[in-house]
Every structure is written in C-alpha cells, then in structure tokens.
Design an enzyme around this catalytic site. Structure first.
Site, PDB file in Angstrom:
ATOM      1  CD  GLU A 157      38.413  39.344  35.466  1.00  0.00           C
ATOM      2  OE1 GLU A 157      39.206  38.797  34.688  1.00  0.00           O
ATOM      3  OE2 GLU A 157      38.782  40.010  36.448  1.00  0.00           O
ATOM      4  CD  GLU A 202      46.104  41.294  39.111  1.00  0.00           C
ATOM      5  OE1 GLU A 202      45.890  40.075  39.037  1.00  0.00           O
ATOM      6  OE2 GLU A 202      45.367  42.148  38.609  1.00  0.00           O
ATOM      7  CG  ASP A 242      42.384  42.912  33.822  1.00  0.00           C
ATOM      8  OD1 ASP A 242      42.410  41.925  33.068  1.00  0.00           O
ATOM      9  OD2 ASP A 242      42.292  42.829  35.057  1.00  0.00           O
TER      10      ASP A 242
HETATM   11  C1  GCV Z   1      44.342  35.347  37.476  1.00  0.00           C
HETATM   12  C2  GCV Z   1      42.689  40.250  36.468  1.00  0.00           C
HETATM   13  C3  GCV Z   1      41.784  39.268  37.153  1.00  0.00           C
HETATM   14  C4  GCV Z   1      42.558  38.299  38.013  1.00  0.00           C
HETATM   15  C5  GCV Z   1      43.590  37.593  37.142  1.00  0.00           C
HETATM   16  C6  GCV Z   1      44.481  38.657  36.519  1.00  0.00           C
HETATM   17  C7  GCV Z   1      45.506  38.054  35.581  1.00  0.00           C
HETATM   18  O1  GCV Z   1      43.245  41.109  37.397  1.00  0.00           O
HETATM   19  O2  GCV Z   1      40.841  39.952  37.896  1.00  0.00           O
HETATM   20  O3  GCV Z   1      41.668  37.390  38.577  1.00  0.00           O
HETATM   21  O4  GCV Z   1      44.342  36.690  37.892  1.00  0.00           O
HETATM   22  O5  GCV Z   1      43.689  39.559  35.784  1.00  0.00           O
HETATM   23  O6  GCV Z   1      45.248  38.079  34.391  1.00  0.00           O
HETATM   24  O7  GCV Z   1      46.526  37.588  36.037  1.00  0.00           O
END
Ligand code: GCV
Length: 845
Positions: free
Chosen positions: A420, A313, A392
């Site tokens: 989340e 990411e 996720d």
């Molecule tokens: C901290 C998901 C979340 C991100 C998070 C990522 C991760 O993509 O949306 O906010 O980043 O997981 O676990 O690194």
C-alpha cells in the site's frame, strides 16, 4: 515417419544443447514458487535413493492426505521425472511412507518417533519401519503431513541433500493467517493485482479455480487460515443465501488445511439483522450473534471465525454505546466458543479527526491507549490483531508498543504484503528485512529479552493462540501480485511466520531459486536486489522516520508532502521552515515514547540515543541538527534521495545482466517495472529535495538540488497545440509546470539543438493518467526515434506525483541544429502531458 521423428528429436536436442537459453519456458507466474522445474541429471541423481514405492497411511479417505500424496506425485514427476508405485501395505522393499505420527505408531508400535512435535509440525527422516529402510514424511496432525511433503519437495527443487535426513520442524506459532481486503462487488481495497478471486458484482465466486490454486500456494508455506473479505466489512456477506457459497470455499480450503474466516461488521445486528440495536451488552444482540454463528457452523463445521474492525475509519463500533472493545469482542467470541472459533479484533482503532494544532495529540498512541487498559478482559478465543507499527505500514516505523503490553491477552502481529505505502507493486520492495527488524526487536516487555518473535510464539507470556497475520490482496492477475518479484513478500511472510529465525538472505535466495531457477548468477543478482530494495525505497521516499511522505489523503502512492499536515488523519511530520519531525518524547512531546517499557522508552526519549533512522518519528529538530552519521538532517534528506534514485537505476542494469537466463516474459515484465521505478524514483527525489530546499533555504552541499543542467522544461519548448499548466503541489512537476494537449489532434513540443554534437540518451518525463492511453512519439531531425503508449495503470487521476513517469531512449546521435520534437496524442483524461526532457551525453566511447 519414425525416422523423421527421431531426426526431429535429434535436431531439437542439438539445438537445445547449443542454445540452452532458447528452451527457457515462458512463464506466467501463476505457479508462484511451485513451478517444480525439471532438475538437471546430476542434481536429480542425488535423489535416486528415495524409494519408489509409496505407502500413504490414511485409514479413511482424508482430503488433506490425498492432497499431500498428489503433490508428491506432481513434484516428483516434474522435477525428477519419477513416479511412485502405490502400495496398500508396507511392501517388501524400502518405501516412502506418508502419515501422521499416530498412524506410523499403529503400523509399527516399535518405531522410534520424535517426541517434540507440536500441531502442524512435521518430520522427514530415513528410518527403519518394520525392519525395512524407509523414508518417512510424517506430521503431528494431517496438516503436518502436507507441510512435510511441501518441505520435502522444496528441498528437492532447491537441490538440497536428503542423505541422512532426520528433521523435525514445528511452526513458531499456531496462528499463521492471511487476510484479503476483497469487496463483495469485486474490487480489492489496497489491492494492486486486478479484481477479487472471491467476489464479483455482489456474488461469491465459490467455484473459481483460482481459489484452490491460492489455497495450495498458502499451504505450501504453512499458512493455515485465510480471511477473504475486507475488514471494512459489508454486512450482507452474512446473509443466509451466502452460506452455501462460503461453504463451497471452505470445502476447497479444507483440501489444503486452510481455515476460512470472514470479516464482520459490528453493526450487523442492526443494519441487516432486524434489531434496533447492536449494543454488545444487549442480550438480544448476543442471541443474534449466537444464531448467526450456529447457522454458519451448521454449513461449515471447521469455520475459523471472524475479523473485526470497529470504531476506526468510519466503521461503527462499541463506542457508539459507550462500550469497550472487550465488550464487543467477547460477545462474538462467546457465540464462537462452542464451535472452537476465534475472533481477531483489530487494534487499528484511532480517531481520524484529531486536532492537528494540538501538539500533544498523537495517532501513534491510539492502539496502546485503547487496548492496554483492557488487558485480561478479553476471552481466550479473542486475538488482538496489531499492526507492526503504531501508525500504518509506513516505510519506517518503530515497533508497536502494544505488542509488548498485552500480557494476559492473545495477540497476532499484522503485516502488509500488499504494498500500500511501499510502491503498490509498481516498485520493487522486499519487506522481509523490515519484518525481521520488527521480529528481532527486544521490547523488554518481560523485564528483559522479549523480542517480538518470542512474544508472538507465545513464549514470553505463555499464550496459546498468538501468531501472525498478513494482508495479502492477491488478485485475478495471473501472477497474483502483479509485479513479477512481489510474491517474494508472500513467500517470505509465510516462511517467517513458520520460523522467524530464518535470515532475509536465506528467504531471498530460496524464493529466487524456486521462482527463477538455481543458476548462481540469477540467484545472486535477484536476491541482492531484493535485499537492498526496502532501504532503497525508504531513501527516495521518506527517510529518518518521516514516514512515507506520500499522498496520504489520496492514493498513498506518489509524493505529496503537505497532504499529511493540517488534517485529522494524524500522519504528521510537522515540517516547517525551521525544523521537522514529531516530538513524541514524554518530557516535551506527545508522550508516545513512554508507552514502551523503561529500557526502550529511555532510548527513544533522548535525541542522542534515538537511532538516526527513527529520529524524526520521535523528535522535532532543526534542519541543521547533526545526525550520528555526521550529516545534517537536511543534507541527509538530499543525499538519501539521490542515493536511493541511483540505486533504483542500478536495479535496471543488474536486471539486464540476466537477459537470456530467465524466461523472456518474466524478464521483460520485470524490466518494464524496474525502468518505471527508476523514473518514478527521480520524480520522488526531485519533489522531496526541491520542497525542502525551498522550505529551508539551505542548499545541497552536493550542488544537485535545484540544478539540472541537462534538463529542458517542456513549457520552455516551442509548443503547438500544447498548453502550459501549473501543477499542484508545485514540487510534483519540474519547475511547478507541465504541458498538456487538450485538443483532439497531435500536439507537439520542439526545440533546435544547439549543444555539443554526440550520442545522447534522451529521457522524457511525462505523465501517465489511468483513464486513457495517450501516445507519444519522439523525432530527431525528422526521424522517429521512439514511441510509446502511456498505459501503466498507475493510480493517477491528474498530473502530479502519482502519474509522473519516464521514457528513456539511449544512443541517439544529435547534431547542432537538429530539431528534437515530441508529439503527444491525448486519449480520454490522459492529455499526453509532458514535464521535461533531459539530454545526457554518452561519454563512453
Ligand atoms: C481496510 C489503512 C488503509 C485502509 C485500510 C486500513 C485498515 O488506513 O489505507 O485502506 O482499510 O488501513 O487497516 O483497516
């Protein structure tokens, strides 16, 4: 004067006896499950045999044992109204003795001690010490003593018997950590309870008292480590001027046996460290990490280590230099090794620019593909931190196959307490039943019988440093996680990390009793709401393993079905007019099913054996495909959304039966959330059902989807000041349209009622945008019937699935010819938007 006082006390006692509800204390939630509410006489009486003399066996002043002793004092005083007489040597009377096994042995070499204890384990027993009948709270180490005290006071708060107690408890795994995703400027990534308790505006809030309070809460349920900053790490946290502040936090954590760790950015040697490379195989880089780590340990001798997110990411990682995650993890691990520090290297590594047109591409395969070939190449102070599912934290995912595939590497499962994708603490969603399914799942990794919980305890592959991590993201809000019932997830996570054999029911009931008291009605009602809430959430968001169907390129909150498709993020569900689901079979799909051991792979490879609730995660099927339940896929989608929304509505009624049985503050705050949830569940239901109706052309056998006989679209009302607007995506507003008030005046939408006269419930579906607090008023026949302000702090920037909310006004008498008028006053970006109203005749007499 004295007389007056006595009279007042008498009056108060009579009042309390007559109106017991009135003495419920207002609660903020800040004490979490450590409220230590006073026990009733009868329950308290059963602890009369616990000695009143206390001997704490700490040779030198030990911060941990001091915390244990102080906690004991506090809990006994509040729950039982008792204090201890402190003894400095064993008195000539029964005593409560606190101390490690070693110190007990020193006191009485003849004492019969348990032999089965592991680090952090504790022993609570009535036992003879130097010929005295004593009550012992002991630990394999000092942390174990503290955990023993918390276990003892929990038993007392729960009213459990201590008669003949002789109990040894050991943690299931040595790693029981939490992660915070806090940013240095004070926000929290995926945090839903206010700003960071650790950082603000680039500064570390090292003396914030909330930090100590959090550490105490963590310790009370056996959590022994906390990583305080976002895994998307700001390299400046490692700057030298921050070390004293980190040391201050570590000092606070130490009192509670919580080790401090921080997330580091792998590119730091270059971005902030003055080198021109961060190549993990470059000797200068290795030296840089050694120097950094040495400086950290000079300030914090018991520092825990680092968490690393790399090549994921947008975070830079070893692939930049064509190096492997093992190269990256090991260079840092070697710097930490002399200090006994560890590296948590996250397996959440995937390409978010996948070509969605290639049906063989699959993000779910990434963790296994990246890490399985490296098994055995990681140093022994590296722990691979693996999300429980391959995508996720979705509403339903299979267990990550990587959990069973690392046999020569330490691993920790990563769970998410912060909700989340699970309603962001605006929705009730107790995740323990989901985690239990994961932990009990047999991956057949070692031939047979290797449930995830045994892999994590290190038993299956004989690993010494396996365990658990949860992303928690508590914030500055007083009750830590915002929704008054959300701390049940932190409690449950920790209880499972300690003992994964505990049932969801036991955890729910324990938490409820500790948080709201032991009234059986309260305990039954809340725990049954908790226990069903994950399935409820799943059923009105994304059933059958479709994933959450949320806005995945935005807030991860409300519905947005197509946001998953036609982009590189790989959370595809592949819904088109003919069918839905990702084919992940080996025979015809992406091959993900083949990452499991053969017995598990066989189940998921075949349509017939894949369980219904994961069907669309593993297979692409026509909407008319018949499930094991006998329903077609599309009918299941309709039914599950309607049932889920009904269950969400039923939570409101269940909760209302508790009025007066818990304190008013918690009661009202929870009621507000549940009412909101039930309205948002309807928004979810309608968005998903109407979408699939349009896409498939297959009607709902129940005749519900697309038919809303009580509904009046706002855009069809007589508007003054309001303008009709199209909503995108269309399914996120009824009829694809809403009305908004773009003028600096009161806008209104009205109609003349022509239906059957009677008592009605009026539901108003409106939109609550974060920036701004629009106001609404409802008039019937010129009389004000209800008003409210749209200020729920939803993650919503526009009219749509994130902002859709409902306000209900019950029992309104409406006659033929009455005017029903809704007025809206906009504020900033919140344009007092309306979707529709529903008028439901109250059929009860
Ligand atoms: C901290 C998901 C979340 C991100 C998070 C990522 C991760 O993509 O949306 O906010 O980043 O997981 O676990 O690194």
């Amino acid at each position: 004067m004295l007389k007056r006082f006595a009279f007042a006390t008498l009056l108060a006692a009579i009042f309390a006896a007559l109106f017991p509800l009135a003495i419920l204390r207002a609660e903020t939630g800040s004490a979490a499950w450590l409220r230590y509410a006073k026990l009733d006489e009868k329950t308290a009486q059963q602890y009369a045999g616990v000695p009143s003399a206390l001997l704490a066996l700490n040779r030198q002043s030990s911060p941990l044992l001091n915390s244990a002793r102080d906690e004991l004092f506090l809990a006994f005083k509040n729950t039982l109204g008792r204090t201890f007489r402190v003894a400095h040597q064993l008195p000539q009377e029964p005593a409560l003795i606190l101390g490690t096994l070693d110190s007990l042995r020193e006191l009485d070499p003849g004492i019969d001690l348990p032999t089965s204890m592991t680090p952090d384990g504790f022993w609570i027993a009535r036992v003879r010490v130097l010929n005295q009948n004593c009550f012992v709270v002991s630990g394999q180490n000092e942390r174990g003593v503290l955990y023993g005290v918390f276990a003892l006071v929990r038993k007392i708060s729960l009213g459990e018997s201590l008669e003949n107690i002789n109990e040894v408890q050991n943690p299931s795994a040595p790693i029981r950590w939490v992660n915070q995703w806090d940013n240095l400027e004070g926000s929290i990534e995926r945090g839903y309870a206010g700003r960071s308790i650790f950082f603000d505006n680039g500064k570390i809030l090292s003396s914030n008292p909330r930090i100590a309070a959090y550490a105490r809460i963590l310790a009370s349920v056996g959590i022994n480590g906390c990583n305080i900053n976002n895994v998307n790490a700001n390299p400046h946290l490692l700057d030298d001027e921050n070390l004293p502040h980190l040391a201050e936090i570590a000092n606070t954590f130490r009192l509670w046996g919580v080790q401090l760790s921080i997330s580091v950015n792998l590119s730091s040697p270059k971005t902030t460290g003055g080198l021109d490379t961060f190549d993990p195989l470059d000797p200068q880089v290795a030296k840089w990490w050694r120097n950094k780590v040495d400086a950290l340990y000079a300030a914090i001798p018991d520092f825990g280590g680092f968490v690393v997110k790399a090549d994921s990411e947008g975070q830079l990682g070893p692939s930049f230099y064509h190096r492997s995650p093992a190269d990256a993890a090991d260079v840092i691990a070697r710097a930490l090794k002399p200090h006994h520090g560890i590296v948590f290297y996250r397996a959440f590594v995937y390409d978010h620019h996948l070509d969605w047109r290639n049906l063989k591409n699959d993000r779910a395969k990434a963790a296994f593909d990246n890490f399985h070939p490296l098994d055995g190449q990681f140093d022994d102070n590296v722990i691979i931190q693996i999300k429980h599912g391959p995508i996720d934290f979705q509403a339903r995912e299979p267990v990550s196959p990587l959990l069973g595939a690392l046999q020569k590497t330490n691993e920790a499962i990563e769970l998410q307490v912060t909700q989340e994708y699970m309603g962001q603490q605006h929705h009730l969603c107790f995740l323990i039943p989901m985690w239990k399914e994961v932990l009990d799942f047999d991956l057949h990794a070692d031939g047979s019988n290797s449930p995830v919980k045994e892999i994590l305890s290190g038993k299956t592959f004989h690993r010494a440093s396996n365990g658990y991590v949860a992303v928690v993201n508590v914030g500055f809000e007083e009750n830590w996680l915002s929704h008054p019932l959300a701390m049940s997830n932190l409690y449950g996570y920790a209880r499972l990390a300690w003992n994964p054999e505990l049932s969801s029911d036991q955890i729910a009931r324990e938490w409820t009793a500790l948080t709201f008291g032991r009234d059986p009605k309260v305990r039954d009602t809340i725990s049954s709401m908790l226990l069903s809430s994950w399935h409820t959430y799943e059923s009105y968001t994304g059933p059958l393993g479709m994933q959450t169907l949320t806005d995945i390129t935005g807030s991860h909150y409300g519905p947005n079905i197509e946001s998953s498709e036609e982009n590189g993020w790989g959370q595809w569900h592949r819904a088109d007019a003919k069918g839905v689901g990702m084919d992940r079979s080996v025979a015809t799909g992406t091959g993900f099913a083949g990452q499991y051991s053969p017995p598990v792979a066989k189940i998921y490879e075949s349509l017939e054996t894949t369980p219904d609730d994961l069907l669309l995660f593993f297979h692409h099927v026509p909407y008319t495909y018949v499930l094991h339940s006998g329903k077609t896929v599309v009918q299941h989608i309709y039914d599950s959304h309607y049932e889920g929304a009904e269950r969400a509505a039923a939570y409101v009624q269940s909760w209302q039966t508790l009025k007066g049985k818990i304190d008013d503050e918690s009661y009202s705050a929870t009621l507000d959330r549940l009412q909101y949830q039930s309205g948002h569940a309807i928004a979810w239901r309608d968005a998903i059902c109407e979408y699939f109706l349009k896409l498939t052309g297959i009607s709902d056998k129940g005749g519900r989807v697309g038919h809303h006989p009580n509904r009046i679209e706002a855009e069809s009302m007589q508007l003054s000041g309001y303008t009709a607007v199209d909503v995108t995506p269309w399914e996120n507003a009824s009829g694809g349209k809403a009305i908004e008030c773009l003028l600096l005046q009161v806008c209104s939408a009205k109609l003349v009622f022509e239906g059957v006269p009677g008592k009605y419930k009026i539901d108003i579906q409106y939109f609550d945008i974060k920036s701004g607090e629009a106001k609404y008023r409802v008039f019937v026949a010129g009389k004000l019937m209800g008003e409210w302000t749209a200020n729920m702090q939803l993650p919503a920037t526009k009219i749509g699935g994130d902002s859709s909310a409902r306000h209900s006004i019950p029992d309104i008498m409406i006659k033929k010819g009455d005017e029903i008028r809704i007025e809206g006053i906009s504020d900033k970006d919140d344009h007092a938007a309306l979707d529709y109203i529903e008028l439901s005749l109250n059929l009860q007499r």
